[in-house]
Design a protein around this motif. Structure first.
Motif, PDB file in Angstrom:
ATOM      1  N   GLU A 197     -27.221  37.582 -29.359  1.00 18.56           N
ATOM      2  CA  GLU A 197     -27.734  36.289 -29.810  1.00 18.56           C
ATOM      3  C   GLU A 197     -29.192  36.327 -30.256  1.00 18.56           C
ATOM      4  O   GLU A 197     -29.726  35.322 -30.699  1.00 18.56           O
ATOM      5  CB  GLU A 197     -27.560  35.246 -28.702  1.00 18.56           C
ATOM      6  N   ARG A 198     -29.857  37.452 -30.131  1.00 17.95           N
ATOM      7  CA  ARG A 198     -31.262  37.557 -30.551  1.00 17.95           C
ATOM      8  C   ARG A 198     -31.369  37.772 -32.052  1.00 17.95           C
ATOM      9  O   ARG A 198     -30.590  38.520 -32.628  1.00 17.95           O
ATOM     10  CB  ARG A 198     -31.936  38.734 -29.847  1.00 17.95           C
ATOM     11  N   TRP A 200     -37.993  42.207 -36.161  1.00 16.07           N
ATOM     12  CA  TRP A 200     -38.522  43.391 -36.823  1.00 16.07           C
ATOM     13  C   TRP A 200     -39.317  43.042 -38.078  1.00 16.07           C
ATOM     14  O   TRP A 200     -40.310  43.691 -38.394  1.00 16.07           O
ATOM     15  CB  TRP A 200     -37.407  44.385 -37.155  1.00 16.07           C
ATOM     16  N   LEU A 201     -38.921  41.991 -38.776  1.00 14.22           N
ATOM     17  CA  LEU A 201     -39.711  41.544 -39.925  1.00 14.22           C
ATOM     18  C   LEU A 201     -41.069  41.014 -39.487  1.00 14.22           C
ATOM     19  O   LEU A 201     -42.067  41.201 -40.189  1.00 14.22           O
ATOM     20  CB  LEU A 201     -38.953  40.490 -40.724  1.00 14.22           C
ATOM     21  N   ALA A 202     -41.136  40.365 -38.338  1.00 12.63           N
ATOM     22  CA  ALA A 202     -42.417  39.902 -37.808  1.00 12.63           C
ATOM     23  C   ALA A 202     -43.319  41.094 -37.474  1.00 12.63           C
ATOM     24  O   ALA A 202     -44.524  41.074 -37.781  1.00 12.63           O
ATOM     25  CB  ALA A 202     -42.198  39.031 -36.572  1.00 12.63           C
ATOM     26  N   VAL A 203     -42.755  42.132 -36.874  1.00 10.26           N
ATOM     27  CA  VAL A 203     -43.529  43.341 -36.578  1.00 10.26           C
ATOM     28  C   VAL A 203     -44.020  43.988 -37.881  1.00 10.26           C
ATOM     29  O   VAL A 203     -45.194  44.372 -38.005  1.00 10.26           O
ATOM     30  CB  VAL A 203     -42.691  44.355 -35.756  1.00 10.26           C
ATOM     31  N   LEU A 204     -43.124  44.093 -38.861  1.00 11.31           N
ATOM     32  CA  LEU A 204     -43.506  44.660 -40.152  1.00 11.31           C
ATOM     33  C   LEU A 204     -44.605  43.822 -40.803  1.00 11.31           C
ATOM     34  O   LEU A 204     -45.558  44.367 -41.378  1.00 11.31           O
ATOM     35  CB  LEU A 204     -42.285  44.743 -41.069  1.00 11.31           C
ATOM     36  N   GLY A 205     -44.517  42.495 -40.701  1.00  8.92           N
ATOM     37  CA  GLY A 205     -45.560  41.622 -41.240  1.00  8.92           C
ATOM     38  C   GLY A 205     -46.902  41.865 -40.586  1.00  8.92           C
ATOM     39  O   GLY A 205     -47.942  41.877 -41.258  1.00  8.92           O
TER      40      GLY A 205
END
Length: 115
Positions: free
Chosen positions: A22-23, A29-34
């Motif tokens: 459900e996560r 991962w896009l937030a980390v990449l950002g």
């Protein structure tokens, strides 16, 4: 491991077995990449995306029984019953309900009230 429609159940996936089904893993991962991009190139402006819900429906043949008349309707329903072994689906379209009675099944026609 597949269901009756030959689909792989999500509960058997890696995410299902390890408790992160459900996560929003891709969003994380896009937030980390950002963050990495902002550290490396501070002048870059990244767009912020907002969540949007777009419901859809999987309807293969919405008028399968709706526009068929007489013989064609009977042929389609008999074919579905023989092919899929689900006669209750056909009966429910005609307004019949399957009621279990002492190990057998009888159909009761629902009659709309007049007046």
């Amino acid at each position: 491991m597949l269901d009756r429609h030959s689909r792989f159940p999500a509960s058997a996936s890696h995410a299902g077995r390890h408790g992160y089904l459900e996560r929003p893993v891709v969003d994380e991962w896009l937030a980390v990449l950002g963050q990495v991009i902002r550290c490396q190139w501070p002048q870059v402006n990244l767009r912020q995306h907002a969540f949007a819900l777009r419901p859809s429906h999987d309807v293969d043949r919405p008028s399968r029984y709706g526009f068929a008349r007489d013989i064609k309707l009977a042929r389609v329903m008999l074919g579905d019953t023989l092919r899929h072994g689900r006669p209750r689906r056909c009966w429910s379209v005609l307004g019949f309900a399957c009621v279990p009675v002492a190990g057998c099944t009888r159909s009761i026609r629902s009659i709309p009230s007049i007046g």
